[in-house]
Design an enzyme around this catalytic site. Structure first.
Site, mmCIF file in Angstrom:
data_model
loop_
_atom_site.group_PDB
_atom_site.id
_atom_site.type_symbol
_atom_site.label_atom_id
_atom_site.label_comp_id
_atom_site.label_asym_id
_atom_site.label_seq_id
_atom_site.Cartn_x
_atom_site.Cartn_y
_atom_site.Cartn_z
ATOM 1 N N HIS A 20 -6.312 -14.013 8.820
ATOM 2 C CA HIS A 20 -5.093 -13.217 8.938
ATOM 3 C C HIS A 20 -5.277 -11.973 9.805
ATOM 4 C CE1 HIS A 20 -2.970 -15.793 6.247
ATOM 5 N NE2 HIS A 20 -3.777 -15.549 5.232
ATOM 6 N N ARG A 79 1.445 -11.278 5.823
ATOM 7 C CA ARG A 79 2.898 -11.453 5.934
ATOM 8 C C ARG A 79 3.499 -10.758 7.153
ATOM 9 N NH1 ARG A 79 5.883 -10.807 0.368
ATOM 10 N NH2 ARG A 79 7.549 -11.597 1.709
ATOM 11 N N PRO A 137 0.826 -1.216 0.000
ATOM 12 C CA PRO A 137 0.000 0.000 0.000
ATOM 13 C C PRO A 137 0.861 1.268 0.000
ATOM 14 C CG PRO A 137 -0.688 -1.532 1.725
ATOM 15 C CD PRO A 137 0.604 -2.042 1.174
ATOM 16 N N GLU A 138 0.521 2.200 -0.872
ATOM 17 C CA GLU A 138 1.222 3.483 -0.934
ATOM 18 C C GLU A 138 0.222 4.577 -0.542
ATOM 19 O OE1 GLU A 138 3.442 3.836 -4.624
ATOM 20 O OE2 GLU A 138 3.484 1.669 -4.840
#
Ligand SMILES: [Zn+2]
Length: 266
Positions: free
Chosen positions: A84, A103, A2-3
């Site tokens: 998650h 992750r 994500p930016e």
């Protein structure tokens, strides 16, 4: 990863679930990753802001504290618990917000307001690209002395929130080679304008969904359908028809048009 546009989209959509609510409990399973979150207990979220790729929730009470979230590679907020889910924010009205992160590169921390010593990237971050602080003349002066332009943008020092996707897109739009050093004033001005244009358009589309990112509703973003260079290796450049090339610049997969973005030798 994500930016700025993905984080800004998250901020806008998440704000109604956070702002004005009191956090009764933050539940998680990794104290070293999610530091001091217990300090948020009993505090009310007064604002949900963003700086670069960081979400910053300002909390009520003294001493002044902020809850800082970095989505990392695969982090996103979801409307329900998922396999998650790493951090769950329980609010006083019985609602909850779920931070999922397959992750586990994301970070959540409570820090004294404005004290980002534990987050050096945030502490040294350059101006927001869509603010008046991102000045074209100042950017051109810094760019005139800069090393390879793409890694320089990714450092977050000249401007906040630019990652791999939007660096490739802005450099393509500006017609500047990703490895170009010491930008000419006109190159720097084109890049300054391109960064703003790309960020604005991406926010309007709700960001880019490649793998893990989704808006807090669970919906995908839409800007991936407007990419011109990023992920387009082997496909014709929308401007000139030359095949977009993929290379590695500063250890990051990089896409550029060899006709529109020529490396100028000093
Ligand atoms: Zn081209």
């Amino acid at each position: 990863m994500p930016e700025l546009p993905e984080v800004e989209t998250t901020r806008r959509l998440l704000a109604p679930s956070f702002v004005g609510r009191t956090i009764v409990r933050v539940e998680h399973d990794a104290p070293h990753r999610y530091r001091d979150t217990h300090l948020a207990h009993g505090r009310t979220v007064e604002h949900l802001d963003r700086r670069g790729k960081y979400l910053i929730a300002r909390l009520s009470g003294e001493p002044a504290l902020e809850l800082v979230v970095h989505l990392g590679m695969t982090g996103s907020f979801r409307p329900t618990h998922t396999p998650h889910t790493r951090v769950t924010f329980h609010f006083d009205d019985g609602t909850a917000a779920y931070f999922q992160d397959a992750r586990r590169f994301g970070k959540v921390a409570v820090v004294p307001a404005g004290n980002y010593r534990s987050m050096p990237t945030l502490q040294k971050m350059g101006p927001e690209p869509l603010s008046d602080d991102f000045d074209a003349d100042a950017f051109a002066r810094a760019a005139a002395a800069a090393p390879a332009v793409k890694p320089w943008l990714l450092s977050q020092l000249p401007v906040a929130g630019v990652g791999n996707i939007y660096a490739d897109e802005a450099l393509w739009m500006a017609g500047v080679h990703p490895k170009q050093t010491r930008l000419e004033p006109d190159e720097a001005r084109r890049l300054h304008a391109a960064l703003r244009a790309v960020m604005t358009a991406a926010i309007e589309s709700g960001g880019s969904t490649l793998r893990d990112y989704a808006q807090p509703s669970g919906e995908a973003g839409g800007f991936q359908f407007h990419h011109n260079a990023y992920g387009k290796d082997g496909q014709p450049c929308p401007r000139c028809g030359t095949s977009i090339e993929k290379s590695v610049v500063g250890q990051r997969g990089t896409h550029h048009c060899p006709t529109c973005q020529v490396l100028r030798q000093d």
